[in-house]
Scaffold this motif. Structure first.
Motif, PDB file in Angstrom:
ATOM      1  N   LEU A  59       9.579  23.644  -2.006  1.00 29.41           N
ATOM      2  CA  LEU A  59       8.891  24.591  -1.129  1.00 29.41           C
ATOM      3  C   LEU A  59       8.481  23.937   0.190  1.00 29.41           C
ATOM      4  O   LEU A  59       8.066  22.781   0.226  1.00 29.41           O
ATOM      5  CB  LEU A  59       7.651  25.160  -1.826  1.00 29.41           C
ATOM      6  CG  LEU A  59       7.960  25.967  -3.104  1.00 29.41           C
ATOM      7  CD1 LEU A  59       6.664  26.449  -3.747  1.00 29.41           C
ATOM      8  CD2 LEU A  59       8.875  27.154  -2.807  1.00 29.41           C
ATOM      9  N   HIS A  60       8.575  24.724   1.260  1.00 26.27           N
ATOM     10  CA  HIS A  60       8.200  24.216   2.595  1.00 26.27           C
ATOM     11  C   HIS A  60       6.744  24.489   2.920  1.00 26.27           C
ATOM     12  O   HIS A  60       6.161  23.818   3.775  1.00 26.27           O
ATOM     13  CB  HIS A  60       9.067  24.875   3.670  1.00 26.27           C
ATOM     14  CG  HIS A  60      10.505  24.499   3.585  1.00 26.27           C
ATOM     15  ND1 HIS A  60      11.517  25.411   3.384  1.00 26.27           N
ATOM     16  CD2 HIS A  60      11.104  23.294   3.675  1.00 26.27           C
ATOM     17  CE1 HIS A  60      12.678  24.788   3.356  1.00 26.27           C
ATOM     18  NE2 HIS A  60      12.465  23.501   3.525  1.00 26.27           N
ATOM     19  N   ALA A  61       6.180  25.545   2.326  1.00 30.15           N
ATOM     20  CA  ALA A  61       4.771  25.883   2.589  1.00 30.15           C
ATOM     21  C   ALA A  61       4.269  26.768   1.463  1.00 30.15           C
ATOM     22  O   ALA A  61       5.056  27.445   0.790  1.00 30.15           O
ATOM     23  CB  ALA A  61       4.640  26.623   3.922  1.00 30.15           C
ATOM     24  N   LEU A  62       2.958  26.730   1.263  1.00 28.71           N
ATOM     25  CA  LEU A  62       2.321  27.536   0.219  1.00 28.71           C
ATOM     26  C   LEU A  62       1.264  28.430   0.853  1.00 28.71           C
ATOM     27  O   LEU A  62       0.550  27.999   1.765  1.00 28.71           O
ATOM     28  CB  LEU A  62       1.642  26.571  -0.761  1.00 28.71           C
ATOM     29  CG  LEU A  62       1.741  26.847  -2.250  1.00 28.71           C
ATOM     30  CD1 LEU A  62       3.182  26.956  -2.696  1.00 28.71           C
ATOM     31  CD2 LEU A  62       1.051  25.736  -3.038  1.00 28.71           C
ATOM     32  N   VAL A  63       1.189  29.673   0.368  1.00 28.16           N
ATOM     33  CA  VAL A  63       0.122  30.588   0.789  1.00 28.16           C
ATOM     34  C   VAL A  63      -0.717  30.854  -0.452  1.00 28.16           C
ATOM     35  O   VAL A  63      -0.208  31.416  -1.426  1.00 28.16           O
ATOM     36  CB  VAL A  63       0.693  31.909   1.346  1.00 28.16           C
ATOM     37  CG1 VAL A  63      -0.429  32.852   1.772  1.00 28.16           C
ATOM     38  CG2 VAL A  63       1.653  31.642   2.512  1.00 28.16           C
ATOM     39  N   VAL A  64      -1.954  30.434  -0.437  1.00 28.10           N
ATOM     40  CA  VAL A  64      -2.772  30.481  -1.648  1.00 28.10           C
ATOM     41  C   VAL A  64      -3.889  31.511  -1.517  1.00 28.10           C
ATOM     42  O   VAL A  64      -4.698  31.420  -0.587  1.00 28.10           O
ATOM     43  CB  VAL A  64      -3.384  29.078  -1.918  1.00 28.10           C
ATOM     44  CG1 VAL A  64      -4.364  29.130  -3.085  1.00 28.10           C
ATOM     45  CG2 VAL A  64      -2.285  28.069  -2.202  1.00 28.10           C
ATOM     46  N   GLY A  65      -3.923  32.478  -2.397  1.00 33.21           N
ATOM     47  CA  GLY A  65      -5.093  33.353  -2.464  1.00 33.21           C
ATOM     48  C   GLY A  65      -4.889  34.855  -2.462  1.00 33.21           C
ATOM     49  O   GLY A  65      -5.712  35.564  -3.047  1.00 33.21           O
ATOM     50  N   PRO A  66      -3.834  35.399  -1.799  1.00 33.86           N
ATOM     51  CA  PRO A  66      -3.748  36.867  -1.765  1.00 33.86           C
ATOM     52  C   PRO A  66      -3.676  37.467  -3.173  1.00 33.86           C
ATOM     53  O   PRO A  66      -2.776  37.139  -3.955  1.00 33.86           O
ATOM     54  CB  PRO A  66      -2.448  37.143  -0.982  1.00 33.86           C
ATOM     55  CG  PRO A  66      -2.265  35.927  -0.139  1.00 33.86           C
ATOM     56  CD  PRO A  66      -2.786  34.783  -0.980  1.00 33.86           C
ATOM     57  N   GLY A  67      -4.657  38.295  -3.515  1.00 39.62           N
ATOM     58  CA  GLY A  67      -4.673  38.947  -4.819  1.00 39.62           C
ATOM     59  C   GLY A  67      -4.894  38.016  -5.983  1.00 39.62           C
ATOM     60  O   GLY A  67      -4.582  38.355  -7.127  1.00 39.62           O
ATOM     61  N   LEU A  68      -5.488  36.855  -5.730  1.00 38.44           N
ATOM     62  CA  LEU A  68      -5.686  35.875  -6.800  1.00 38.44           C
ATOM     63  C   LEU A  68      -6.776  36.306  -7.784  1.00 38.44           C
ATOM     64  O   LEU A  68      -6.689  36.032  -8.987  1.00 38.44           O
ATOM     65  CB  LEU A  68      -6.053  34.528  -6.144  1.00 38.44           C
ATOM     66  CG  LEU A  68      -6.393  33.352  -7.031  1.00 38.44           C
ATOM     67  CD1 LEU A  68      -5.190  32.974  -7.895  1.00 38.44           C
ATOM     68  CD2 LEU A  68      -6.781  32.149  -6.155  1.00 38.44           C
ATOM     69  N   GLY A  69      -7.802  36.998  -7.289  1.00 39.52           N
ATOM     70  CA  GLY A  69      -8.949  37.319  -8.137  1.00 39.52           C
ATOM     71  C   GLY A  69      -9.844  36.104  -8.292  1.00 39.52           C
ATOM     72  O   GLY A  69      -9.584  35.042  -7.715  1.00 39.52           O
ATOM     73  N   ARG A  70     -10.896  36.267  -9.111  1.00 35.45           N
ATOM     74  CA  ARG A  70     -11.891  35.176  -9.210  1.00 35.45           C
ATOM     75  C   ARG A  70     -12.128  34.718 -10.629  1.00 35.45           C
ATOM     76  O   ARG A  70     -13.183  34.184 -10.971  1.00 35.45           O
ATOM     77  CB  ARG A  70     -13.189  35.633  -8.558  1.00 35.45           C
ATOM     78  CG  ARG A  70     -12.973  35.795  -7.080  1.00 35.45           C
ATOM     79  CD  ARG A  70     -14.154  36.345  -6.356  1.00 35.45           C
ATOM     80  NE  ARG A  70     -13.728  36.724  -5.019  1.00 35.45           N
ATOM     81  CZ  ARG A  70     -14.445  37.448  -4.190  1.00 35.45           C
ATOM     82  NH1 ARG A  70     -15.634  37.861  -4.537  1.00 35.45           N
ATOM     83  NH2 ARG A  70     -13.983  37.753  -2.999  1.00 35.45           N
TER      84      ARG A  70
END
Ligand SMILES: NC(=O)C1=CN([C@@H]2O[C@H](COP(=O)(O)OP(=O)(O)OC[C@H]3O[C@@H](n4cnc5c(N)ncnc54)[C@H](O)[C@@H]3O)[C@@H](O)[C@H]2O)[C@@H](O)CC1
Ligand SMILES: Nc1ncnc2c1ncn2[C@@H]1O[C@H](COP(=O)(O)OP(=O)(O)OP(=O)(O)O)[C@@H](O)[C@H]1O
Ligand SMILES: [Mg+2]
Length: 365
Positions: free
Chosen positions: A163-174
């Motif tokens: 992978l070249h980049a990671l996007v962390v968090g959209p719709g992850l919940g808590r």
């Protein structure tokens, strides 16, 4: 008015060396003072003062226009050429970490936006229950139902080298189990020096554990208003100065070891603790959910492109600042184009359908 973006010198700190070419002065305080003096000069028929102020205003506008042109050009410089010599994957393999029982739209929006901007492949790492739903939205996304498994970190680690980049968090919940797995994934991502955009519930995790990103120069945080306040409270002891937004984003970035922060809002403010860029590209008054996911997905790709292009292509400016400004400008233009067609009924899906047109209009030479 069509395009209205300027770069500004950081106006909060005073001792800040921006280092970026042709930065205009802060449009808040200074421009307001000039406008007030201008009104007084007109009211009291003071021609010499009027002439000086008119000249100051026209210089300010000229600088802002140059800065704007300059930033557009810097974004164009990082966009990879479309040629017949490339193989699949070269223009971006982006990972999205998010998607749980409640939220399946957000990781889809982020992933499909990354593809529409120009990434070749997008992998979504989500909770088991969310996977069939996300897959059913689109055959374009590769979906891994691993995020709530006991070996989630190892499962994602298998893919990280590709992978070249990671996007962390959209719709992850808590949910604590998921957040703990994401903590491990972030540690691995840093160890491999992979760029990471952190949004939404990823920022909830960062507010609990700021050390996870402190000083990591390939991290970009994209908080909305509420997420920004939460981060502020987590890392700064003094109250936020709500009258000085650019000073606040600068300060938060510094407190987190000069990582790049995009504070979303009526204007987007972007800082790496040394300078602040402002994006006020015309969008619309429509604030449907999911626009932030479009931004974080787009930024995942543009961050990879910018870091690969390097500071020579960004004329010495921070590649991540340029990428962030590009993604904000693009998102707002998508909002503008969709709103022209659909008005109040505009949704994020309509905005995503405008990514191609918006990108060509803004960044294709
Ligand atoms: N279709 C979907 O699946 C979507 C899921 N989403 C996910 O929903 C989860 C929670 O995200 P939230 O953004 O709701 O975060 P929070 O749960 O922290 O809530 C923030 C709240 O603040 C409010 N708010 C936002 N901007 C504000 C402002 N300027 N002034 C005052 N209040 C403001 C919002 O209405 C929201 O209710 C995340 O995982 C996110 O990714 C969102 O991305 C929207 C779309
Ligand atoms: N008042 C506003 N006027 C114009 N554009 C705005 C305004 N507020 C936010 N935006 C734009 O909308 C986009 C998303 O920002 P927003 O604050 O809605 O994120 P978010 O709350 O994380 O969204 P999401 O619903 O995806 O979680 C950004 O590109 C931002 O520039
Ligand atoms: Mg959001």
């Amino acid at each position: 008015m069509g395009i209205r973006c300027v770069a500004i010198r950081a106006c909060g700190g005073g001792k800040i060396d921006t280092g970026v070419p042709r930065m205009a002065v802060c449009p808040y305080g200074a421009a307001a003072v000039v406008m007030a003096l201008l009104s007084a000069a007109i009211a009291f028929h003071c021609s010499p003062l009027l002439a000086v102020l008119q000249r100051a205003l026209s210089l300010h506008t000229a600088h802002a226009t140059k800065d704007m042109d300059n930033l557009f050009q810097l974004v164009r410089n990082i966009v990879p050429a479309l040629t017949s010599k490339k193989h699949k994957g070269q223009d971006g393999r982006i990972g999205i970490v998010g998607g749980c029982q409640e939220y399946t739209g957000a990781p889809y929006f982020a992933g499909i936006s990354a593809l529409k901007v120009g990434a070749d492949l997008t992998h979504v790492f989500c909770a088991r229950e969310a996977a069939p739903v996300i897959k059913s939205y689109s055959p374009e996304l590769i979906v891994h139902p691993v995020l709530d498994s006991s070996d989630a970190v190892e499962e994602v680690e298998k893919w990280l080298p590709r992978l070249h980049a990671l996007v962390v968090g959209p719709g992850l919940g808590r949910d604590d189990l998921l957040l703990n797995n994401v903590r491990g994934i972030l540690e691995s991502t840093k160890a491999r020096d992979i760029p990471v955009v952190i949004d939404a519930d990823g920022l909830w995790l960062i507010a609990q554990r700021p050390a996870l990103v402190h000083g990591y120069q390939k991290a970009v945080l994209t908080p909305n208003h509420v997420e920004f306040s939460r981060l502020w409270d987590a890392v700064l002891s003094s109250p936020m100065d709500t009258s000085n937004h650019s000073g606040s984003v600068l300060k938060l970035s510094q407190a987190l070891g000069n990582i790049t922060i995009v504070q979303k809002g009526e204007q987007d403010l972007i800082s790496n603790g040394q300078q602040v860029l402002v994006c006020n590209q015309e969008g619309s008054s429509r604030r449907c959910g999911g626009q932030g996911d479009l931004l974080s997905g787009s930024l995942g790709v543009m961050a990879h492109w910018a870091l690969r292009a390097g500071p020579e292509k960004t004329n010495g400016s921070s590649p991540l600042l340029v990428a962030a400004w590009g993604a904000c400008t693009l998102t707002r233009e998508c909002n503008h184009l969709a709103f022209q067609k659909y008005g109040r009924s505009t949704t994020t899906t309509d905005m995503i359908a405008e990514v191609g047109a918006a990108f060509s209009k803004l960044f294709t030479t």
